[in-house]
Design an enzyme around this catalytic site. Structure first.
Site, mmCIF file in Angstrom:
data_model
loop_
_atom_site.group_PDB
_atom_site.id
_atom_site.type_symbol
_atom_site.label_atom_id
_atom_site.label_comp_id
_atom_site.label_asym_id
_atom_site.label_seq_id
_atom_site.Cartn_x
_atom_site.Cartn_y
_atom_site.Cartn_z
ATOM 1 N N CYS A 255 0.806 -1.228 0.000
ATOM 2 C CA CYS A 255 0.000 0.000 0.000
ATOM 3 C C CYS A 255 0.840 1.280 0.000
ATOM 4 C CB CYS A 255 -0.926 0.018 1.209
ATOM 5 S SG CYS A 255 -2.190 -1.254 1.112
HETATM 6 N N1 NAD Z 1 -2.672 -6.455 0.317
HETATM 7 C C1 NAD Z 1 -3.168 -5.520 1.077
HETATM 8 O O1 NAD Z 1 -2.854 -5.459 2.279
HETATM 9 C C2 NAD Z 1 -4.163 -4.490 0.518
HETATM 10 C C3 NAD Z 1 -4.851 -3.689 1.437
HETATM 11 C C4 NAD Z 1 -5.778 -2.775 0.950
HETATM 12 C C5 NAD Z 1 -5.985 -2.658 -0.424
HETATM 13 N N2 NAD Z 1 -5.289 -3.437 -1.312
HETATM 14 C C6 NAD Z 1 -5.587 -3.279 -2.733
HETATM 15 O O2 NAD Z 1 -6.401 -4.373 -3.154
HETATM 16 C C7 NAD Z 1 -6.097 -4.706 -4.521
HETATM 17 C C8 NAD Z 1 -5.710 -6.172 -4.614
HETATM 18 O O3 NAD Z 1 -4.527 -6.344 -3.872
HETATM 19 P P1 NAD Z 1 -4.034 -7.756 -3.362
HETATM 20 O O4 NAD Z 1 -3.016 -7.483 -2.318
HETATM 21 O O5 NAD Z 1 -5.185 -8.640 -3.038
HETATM 22 O O6 NAD Z 1 -3.309 -8.308 -4.698
HETATM 23 P P2 NAD Z 1 -2.803 -9.776 -4.972
HETATM 24 O O7 NAD Z 1 -1.765 -9.673 -6.002
HETATM 25 O O8 NAD Z 1 -2.521 -10.487 -3.668
HETATM 26 O O9 NAD Z 1 -4.081 -10.524 -5.590
HETATM 27 C C9 NAD Z 1 -4.708 -10.151 -6.754
HETATM 28 C C10 NAD Z 1 -5.275 -11.394 -7.431
HETATM 29 O O10 NAD Z 1 -6.026 -10.960 -8.554
HETATM 30 C C11 NAD Z 1 -5.794 -11.861 -9.606
HETATM 31 N N3 NAD Z 1 -6.114 -11.207 -10.868
HETATM 32 C C12 NAD Z 1 -5.313 -10.527 -11.710
HETATM 33 N N4 NAD Z 1 -6.015 -10.072 -12.760
HETATM 34 C C13 NAD Z 1 -7.290 -10.469 -12.582
HETATM 35 C C14 NAD Z 1 -8.481 -10.324 -13.328
HETATM 36 N N5 NAD Z 1 -8.493 -9.619 -14.457
HETATM 37 N N6 NAD Z 1 -9.608 -10.870 -12.857
HETATM 38 C C15 NAD Z 1 -9.608 -11.565 -11.710
HETATM 39 N N7 NAD Z 1 -8.509 -11.749 -10.950
HETATM 40 C C16 NAD Z 1 -7.366 -11.196 -11.387
HETATM 41 C C17 NAD Z 1 -4.343 -12.260 -9.462
HETATM 42 O O11 NAD Z 1 -4.081 -13.502 -10.092
HETATM 43 C C18 NAD Z 1 -4.194 -12.331 -7.943
HETATM 44 O O12 NAD Z 1 -4.427 -13.652 -7.445
HETATM 45 C C19 NAD Z 1 -5.018 -3.743 -4.952
HETATM 46 O O13 NAD Z 1 -5.623 -2.635 -5.550
HETATM 47 C C20 NAD Z 1 -4.390 -3.325 -3.642
HETATM 48 O O14 NAD Z 1 -3.781 -2.054 -3.745
HETATM 49 C C21 NAD Z 1 -4.382 -4.366 -0.851
#
Ligand code: NAD
Length: 411
Positions: A255
């Site tokens: 983040c």
């Molecule tokens: N990790 C955190 O602590 C956190 C906290 C708050 C917000 N976020 C936000 O949440 C969002 C996701 O982050 P994350 O940490 O879960 O990412 P991540 O990389 O752990 O997971 C994302 C998943 O989405 C999948 N993916 C990719 N393209 C896709 C598509 N077109 N359709 C469906 N699935 C798809 C990927 O294969 C992956 O498994 C980001 O915008 C991030 O900034 C993350």
């Protein structure tokens, strides 16, 4: 649920626990295969949690057709940066296009990915409307809801963390509030999707800027002979108007180093910079180099050059008691130490193998012996498993970037 990563999987788990039927779609077939076999691919979701999901009404799939036409679609897809540090919304666009193909009248679509204000209305909405022929606010509902995940936090999870929702119309906000009301104890309604998007960026920018403030103070407090950690301890006794932030070797995780770029990108479009964010990036980005400069200074005072010295990095994840290495400033510290000719090793109970720039970093082995063998120990992450006093007694020299050791030198 589109995307079964750090955000999507815990949300799918909570929704399944609440009795909802959840189909999790992820294009990563290995993730889907593991989940359907009851294996978690994430450190903060256990395989027992996944098994419980499978006993409920959850299934994972990499096959779009198997997702049917759900009543609600939640997009939890990555929002990284491009090579030139601009928002990369490719996954959001592709998830929105898939949602448009699955969209049925009366359904709710929510974006949870962190992004700049206006994305839901200006990027996701046109894709959904053009490709489905349906209209947001009348035929279906569209909203933004930021994820507030804090992996490893024993006190706050998805259920008891207030959930912000903002729709592209008031009826969309109401539909999203009703949906999340089934999963979360408290739902907070924003004026629109834009305010909900901005709320998330405000939260992360607030942390980013305040961490930069204390990091900059740490540098001049060292010169002034002031123990900043003690000053923070005293300031934090004020019962109102102050929240403690602590210096460290830099910022990491998914983040803080990434999200504020989304906001500064949007502000730059207005023709001027978001100075606070850019300054915070500069200050926090320099911290790994400052740690290395202090390491060299400490060794030098003890008649040792950094080049050729054995330096042990203790705790290399970006967060305490977590296995998450994403954007960890430890990588930059290791890189700069290597460039200076140091022999770098690491110890971290959460990391069995650590690569920096594709090159394996030597694992230090048992902590007690590794601490004694090193010319200098740099404490980068104070995992609770560490006996810091014992490390302080064993280390020939200790640089403590977290302000927790009684021995050694603080950043
Ligand atoms: N990790 C955190 O602590 C956190 C906290 C708050 C917000 N976020 C936000 O949440 C969002 C996701 O982050 P994350 O940490 O879960 O990412 P991540 O990389 O752990 O997971 C994302 C998943 O989405 C999948 N993916 C990719 N393209 C896709 C598509 N077109 N359709 C469906 N699935 C798809 C990927 O294969 C992956 O498994 C980001 O915008 C991030 O900034 C993350």
């Amino acid at each position: 649920m589109l995307g079964l990563g750090y955000v999507g999987l815990p949300l799918a788990a909570e929704a399944t626990r609440c009795g909802l039927t959840v189909t999790g779609y992820d294009p990563d077939r290995a993730v889907v295969r593991d989940l359907n076999a009851g294996r978690s691919h994430l450190p903060h979701v256990s395989s027992a949690d996944v098994a419980a999901m499978l006993r409920g009404r959850f299934q994972a799939t990499a096959d779009e057709a198997a997702t049917g036409s759900p009543a609600a679609i939640v997009m939890c897809v990555p929002t990284p940066l491009t090579a030139d540090h601009r928002p990369d919304l490719a996954a959001v666009r592709s998830a929105a296009e898939m949602s448009a193909r699955r969209l049925k009248p009366g359904a709710l679509v929510v974006l949870e990915s962190t992004t700049y204000p206006g994305t839901t209305d200006e990027v996701v909405r046109p894709l959904l409307e053009q490709k489905s022929g349906l209209s947001a606010g009348t035929d279906f509902s569209l909203a933004y809801s930021p994820e507030r995940l804090d992996p490893g936090n024993a006190d706050f999870g998805i259920r008891n963390t207030p959930k912000v929702v903002g729709g592209v119309t008031p009826s969309c906000t109401a539909a999203a509030a009703m949906f999340y009301g089934k999963i979360c104890d408290q739902v907070v309604q924003a004026a629109s999707a834009r305010e909900a998007e901005m709320a998330k960026l405000l939260e992360n920018t607030y942390r980013h800027v305040n961490i930069a403030l204390v990091n900059e103070m740490a540098i001049f407090c060292h010169e002034l002979g002031v123990d900043l950690w003690d000053a923070i301890r005293c300031a934090a006794t004020k019962p109102f108007g102050f929240e403690a932030f602590y210096p460290g070797p830099g910022v990491g995780g998914h983040c803080i180093p990434i999200d504020p770029n989304y906001l500064s990108y949007k502000v730059r479009g207005l023709g001027y910079p978001f100075r606070f964010v850019e300054l915070a990036q500069e200050v926090n980005g320099r911290m790994p180099g400052y740690v290395v400069a202090r390491a060299a200074e400490l060794l030098n005072r003890n008649r040792k050059p950094l080049s050729g010295s054995r330096v042990l990095l203790l705790g290399v994840t970006y967060k305490r008691d977590s296995a998450d290495l994403r954007e960890s400033p430890a990588a930059s510290v290791a890189r700069q130490l290597r460039r200076a000719g140091a022999q770098v090793a690491y110890c971290d109970p959460y990391v069995t193998e650590w690569f920096v720039d594709g090159q394996l970093v030597e694992a230090g082995g048992a902590l007690a012996g590794a601490a004694m063998a090193a010319d200098l120990v740099i404490l980068l992450q104070a995992h609770s498993a560490y006996d810091i006093d014992d490390i302080g007694r064993r280390a020939r020299l200790l640089l403590d970037t977290r302000g927790v050791a009684t021995a050694g030198e603080r950043l």
